[in-house]
Design a protein around this motif. Structure first.
Motif, PDB file in Angstrom:
ATOM      1  N   ALA A   1       0.845  -1.197   0.000  1.00  0.00           N
ATOM      2  CA  ALA A   1       0.000   0.000   0.000  1.00  0.00           C
ATOM      3  C   ALA A   1       0.875   1.240   0.000  1.00  0.00           C
ATOM      4  O   ALA A   1       1.965   1.259   0.571  1.00  0.00           O
ATOM      5  CB  ALA A   1      -0.902   0.001   1.232  1.00  0.00           C
ATOM      6  N   THR A   2       0.408   2.275  -0.679  1.00  0.00           N
ATOM      7  CA  THR A   2       1.159   3.525  -0.693  1.00  0.00           C
ATOM      8  C   THR A   2       0.999   4.228   0.647  1.00  0.00           C
ATOM      9  O   THR A   2       0.055   3.974   1.403  1.00  0.00           O
ATOM     10  CB  THR A   2       0.663   4.447  -1.809  1.00  0.00           C
ATOM     11  OG1 THR A   2      -0.696   4.849  -1.509  1.00  0.00           O
ATOM     12  CG2 THR A   2       0.690   3.742  -3.157  1.00  0.00           C
ATOM     13  N   LEU A   3       1.927   5.137   0.913  1.00  0.00           N
ATOM     14  CA  LEU A   3       1.889   5.874   2.177  1.00  0.00           C
ATOM     15  C   LEU A   3       0.603   6.682   2.289  1.00  0.00           C
ATOM     16  O   LEU A   3      -0.003   6.776   3.363  1.00  0.00           O
ATOM     17  CB  LEU A   3       3.107   6.787   2.286  1.00  0.00           C
ATOM     18  CG  LEU A   3       3.299   7.510   3.633  1.00  0.00           C
ATOM     19  CD1 LEU A   3       3.433   6.508   4.762  1.00  0.00           C
ATOM     20  CD2 LEU A   3       4.514   8.426   3.573  1.00  0.00           C
ATOM     21  N   ALA A   4       0.163   7.236   1.157  1.00  0.00           N
ATOM     22  CA  ALA A   4      -1.079   8.024   1.164  1.00  0.00           C
ATOM     23  C   ALA A   4      -2.277   7.137   1.493  1.00  0.00           C
ATOM     24  O   ALA A   4      -3.165   7.534   2.254  1.00  0.00           O
ATOM     25  CB  ALA A   4      -1.272   8.696  -0.192  1.00  0.00           C
ATOM     26  N   GLU A   5      -2.305   5.924   0.904  1.00  0.00           N
ATOM     27  CA  GLU A   5      -3.399   4.990   1.190  1.00  0.00           C
ATOM     28  C   GLU A   5      -3.410   4.603   2.660  1.00  0.00           C
ATOM     29  O   GLU A   5      -4.464   4.587   3.300  1.00  0.00           O
ATOM     30  CB  GLU A   5      -3.262   3.731   0.330  1.00  0.00           C
ATOM     31  CG  GLU A   5      -3.640   3.908  -1.121  1.00  0.00           C
ATOM     32  CD  GLU A   5      -3.430   2.626  -1.908  1.00  0.00           C
ATOM     33  OE1 GLU A   5      -4.253   2.336  -2.785  1.00  0.00           O
ATOM     34  OE2 GLU A   5      -2.436   1.914  -1.645  1.00  0.00           O
ATOM     35  N   ILE A   6      -2.247   4.264   3.174  1.00  0.00           N
ATOM     36  CA  ILE A   6      -2.161   3.832   4.565  1.00  0.00           C
ATOM     37  C   ILE A   6      -2.570   4.967   5.495  1.00  0.00           C
ATOM     38  O   ILE A   6      -3.321   4.772   6.457  1.00  0.00           O
ATOM     39  CB  ILE A   6      -0.735   3.352   4.891  1.00  0.00           C
ATOM     40  CG1 ILE A   6      -0.424   2.065   4.121  1.00  0.00           C
ATOM     41  CG2 ILE A   6      -0.576   3.118   6.386  1.00  0.00           C
ATOM     42  CD1 ILE A   6       0.981   1.566   4.306  1.00  0.00           C
ATOM     43  N   ARG A   7      -2.074   6.192   5.210  1.00  0.00           N
ATOM     44  CA  ARG A   7      -2.413   7.333   6.050  1.00  0.00           C
ATOM     45  C   ARG A   7      -3.921   7.572   6.051  1.00  0.00           C
ATOM     46  O   ARG A   7      -4.538   7.764   7.103  1.00  0.00           O
ATOM     47  CB  ARG A   7      -1.691   8.580   5.557  1.00  0.00           C
ATOM     48  CG  ARG A   7      -1.837   9.783   6.484  1.00  0.00           C
ATOM     49  CD  ARG A   7      -1.275  11.062   5.857  1.00  0.00           C
ATOM     50  NE  ARG A   7       0.107  10.885   5.445  1.00  0.00           N
ATOM     51  CZ  ARG A   7       0.510  10.964   4.186  1.00  0.00           C
ATOM     52  NH1 ARG A   7      -0.362  11.193   3.218  1.00  0.00           N
ATOM     53  NH2 ARG A   7       1.775  10.821   3.888  1.00  0.00           N
ATOM     54  N   ARG A   8      -4.519   7.535   4.857  1.00  0.00           N
ATOM     55  CA  ARG A   8      -5.951   7.793   4.735  1.00  0.00           C
ATOM     56  C   ARG A   8      -6.776   6.697   5.400  1.00  0.00           C
ATOM     57  O   ARG A   8      -7.695   6.976   6.175  1.00  0.00           O
ATOM     58  CB  ARG A   8      -6.319   7.907   3.256  1.00  0.00           C
ATOM     59  CG  ARG A   8      -7.805   8.072   2.992  1.00  0.00           C
ATOM     60  CD  ARG A   8      -8.074   8.100   1.485  1.00  0.00           C
ATOM     61  NE  ARG A   8      -9.491   8.115   1.185  1.00  0.00           N
ATOM     62  CZ  ARG A   8     -10.253   9.188   1.195  1.00  0.00           C
ATOM     63  NH1 ARG A   8      -9.727  10.357   1.518  1.00  0.00           N
ATOM     64  NH2 ARG A   8     -11.543   9.126   0.900  1.00  0.00           N
ATOM     65  N   ASP A   9      -6.425   5.423   5.109  1.00  0.00           N
ATOM     66  CA  ASP A   9      -7.205   4.315   5.647  1.00  0.00           C
ATOM     67  C   ASP A   9      -7.039   4.168   7.152  1.00  0.00           C
ATOM     68  O   ASP A   9      -7.991   3.821   7.856  1.00  0.00           O
ATOM     69  CB  ASP A   9      -6.832   3.011   4.940  1.00  0.00           C
ATOM     70  CG  ASP A   9      -7.423   2.932   3.532  1.00  0.00           C
ATOM     71  OD1 ASP A   9      -8.656   2.940   3.405  1.00  0.00           O
ATOM     72  OD2 ASP A   9      -6.651   2.887   2.570  1.00  0.00           O
ATOM     73  N   LEU A  10      -5.831   4.427   7.642  1.00  0.00           N
ATOM     74  CA  LEU A  10      -5.624   4.379   9.085  1.00  0.00           C
ATOM     75  C   LEU A  10      -6.416   5.480   9.784  1.00  0.00           C
ATOM     76  O   LEU A  10      -7.003   5.253  10.856  1.00  0.00           O
ATOM     77  CB  LEU A  10      -4.133   4.510   9.415  1.00  0.00           C
ATOM     78  CG  LEU A  10      -3.281   3.246   9.299  1.00  0.00           C
ATOM     79  CD1 LEU A  10      -1.826   3.561   9.597  1.00  0.00           C
ATOM     80  CD2 LEU A  10      -3.784   2.155  10.239  1.00  0.00           C
ATOM     81  N   ALA A  11      -6.451   6.669   9.165  1.00  0.00           N
ATOM     82  CA  ALA A  11      -7.192   7.773   9.770  1.00  0.00           C
ATOM     83  C   ALA A  11      -8.684   7.466   9.808  1.00  0.00           C
ATOM     84  O   ALA A  11      -9.351   7.652  10.838  1.00  0.00           O
ATOM     85  CB  ALA A  11      -6.929   9.064   8.989  1.00  0.00           C
ATOM     86  N   LEU A  12      -9.226   6.988   8.677  1.00  0.00           N
ATOM     87  CA  LEU A  12     -10.649   6.640   8.632  1.00  0.00           C
ATOM     88  C   LEU A  12     -10.968   5.506   9.595  1.00  0.00           C
ATOM     89  O   LEU A  12     -11.969   5.547  10.321  1.00  0.00           O
ATOM     90  CB  LEU A  12     -11.045   6.239   7.210  1.00  0.00           C
ATOM     91  CG  LEU A  12     -11.138   7.364   6.178  1.00  0.00           C
ATOM     92  CD1 LEU A  12     -11.317   6.791   4.784  1.00  0.00           C
ATOM     93  CD2 LEU A  12     -12.287   8.299   6.521  1.00  0.00           C
ATOM     94  N   SER A  13     -10.108   4.475   9.600  1.00  0.00           N
ATOM     95  CA  SER A  13     -10.341   3.337  10.477  1.00  0.00           C
ATOM     96  C   SER A  13     -10.210   3.731  11.940  1.00  0.00           C
ATOM     97  O   SER A  13     -10.918   3.192  12.795  1.00  0.00           O
ATOM     98  CB  SER A  13      -9.362   2.202  10.143  1.00  0.00           C
ATOM     99  OG  SER A  13      -9.677   1.039  10.869  1.00  0.00           O
ATOM    100  N   ALA A  14      -9.308   4.677  12.225  1.00  0.00           N
ATOM    101  CA  ALA A  14      -9.161   5.137  13.603  1.00  0.00           C
ATOM    102  C   ALA A  14     -10.450   5.792  14.089  1.00  0.00           C
ATOM    103  O   ALA A  14     -10.916   5.533  15.206  1.00  0.00           O
ATOM    104  CB  ALA A  14      -7.990   6.112  13.711  1.00  0.00           C
TER     105      ALA A  14
END
Length: 337
Positions: free
Chosen positions: A246-259
């Motif tokens: 996963a790209t850093l942008a994907e991980i950042r976005r998905d982690l934020a939403l999942s958080a």
């Protein structure tokens, strides 16, 4: 091998640092960082079929004849569970749909508090974005385990190296007969569970046979602790490596939403756990673990490490996953129609 080496190093560091559930959180966080750094790691998925039955046997070792008398007390938890799942899924769906702007299919299956593999399959068949669904569920499990472990460790002062209430069980502390019975429970339980189509068969089948063997008195001990630690390291490593590719942008976005979604689901879990405590007298901590929508194996390990009733917690999560898998396609079609 690299992922496991990183996982072991992370586990040792977490253990020495006094983190709660170190042998899972350490490997999980270390491999998540390794994935972000683009290290050439791969999840040890071939080990998962071997460590999950061990966990099932461990859970079954806590089953006694007295537990059957508690089934009546558990009825209230089971009756409220569908209501909690509807609330948790609705909250999560709103986050992914309204804030994340996911398409309806992807948002729906990313929000369902079921197993990652099952939701990924169902979501892909319905036309959802597989990568987003996979990242959403991997992030949910990661974040909920970290939050729950920190809640127990920091707020409640509960910390365990994973040995559980029985303490450390050495390799030479059990007999050859014990090894044979426990090994057969793991092997036959996994095979029979899959053949019978049981939900979460690799863990549920061995748990049933191990529980039966303990109730009948064929064996009275749990597997050696080193096997449980190995299971935690393996599971933590696998969770961390799910972010590979996963790209850093994907991980950042998905982690934020999942958080956001995970914290809201945990707030709901606390509220429903408080309701269960008031209605049935089940301890708030156990009801909270039973309603925290992490992975079955991971939450069971948390219950073991935090010295809670692992049988109660694992049974509730098995039923949770079964309900979500069975009802999600029907609910999705009803919502879309």
């Amino acid at each position: 091998m690299l992922a496991l080496a990183i996982g072991i190093a992370g586990g040792v560091a977490a253990y020495l640092g006094g983190l709660p559930l170190p042998w899972m959180l350490g490997p999980m966080m270390a491999n998540t960082f390794a994935a972000l750094l683009r290290l050439p790691i791969t999840g040890p998925m071939r080990l998962r079929p071997f460590v999950i039955p061990i966990l099932g046997v461990m859970l079954g070792s806590g089953i006694t004849a007295e537990i059957f008398g508690l089934l009546g007390v558990w009825v209230m938890t089971l009756a409220v569970l569908p209501v909690f799942l509807a609330c948790a899924a609705g909250i999560s769906y709103a986050v992914y749909r309204k804030i994340g702007r996911y398409d309806p299919v992807t948002a729906f299956y990313a929000a369902m508090p079921g197993g990652l593999n099952e939701m990924l399959i169902l979501g892909a068949e319905a036309g959802g974005d597989e990568r987003r669904i996979a990242l959403a569920h991997a992030a949910r499990v990661l974040i909920i385990i970290v939050f729950v472990a920190l809640i127990f460790g920091v707020l409640l002062g509960v910390s365990s190296g994973g040995a559980g209430a029985a303490g450390w069980i050495a390799l030479d502390a059990i007999t050859a007969w014990d090894y044979m019975v426990l090994g057969l429970c793991a092997l036959l339980g996994a095979l029979l569970g899959k053949r019978l189509g049981l939900p979460a068969a690799p863990i549920f089948g061995p748990m049933i046979l191990s529980g039966l063997a303990h109730v009948l008195g064929w064996v009275t001990v749990a597997p050696p602790t080193v096997f449980i630690v190995a299971a935690q390291i393996t599971m933590g490593t696998i969770i961390g490596t799910r972010f590979v590719g996963a790209t850093l942008a994907e991980i950042r976005r998905d982690l934020a939403l999942s958080a956001v979604a995970s914290v809201l689901m945990l707030v709901a879990a606390v509220a429903f756990a408080q309701l269960i405590f008031l209605l049935s007298g089940i301890p708030l901590t156990q009801a909270f673990l039973a309603y925290s929508p992490g992975g079955l194996a991971e939450m069971s390990l948390l219950a073991l490490a935090m010295e809670q009733d692992a049988t109660y917690v694992s049974v509730m999560h098995i039923i949770r996953i079964t309900l979500v898998i069975a009802m999600a396609p029907f609910v999705f079609r009803a919502v879309r129609s």
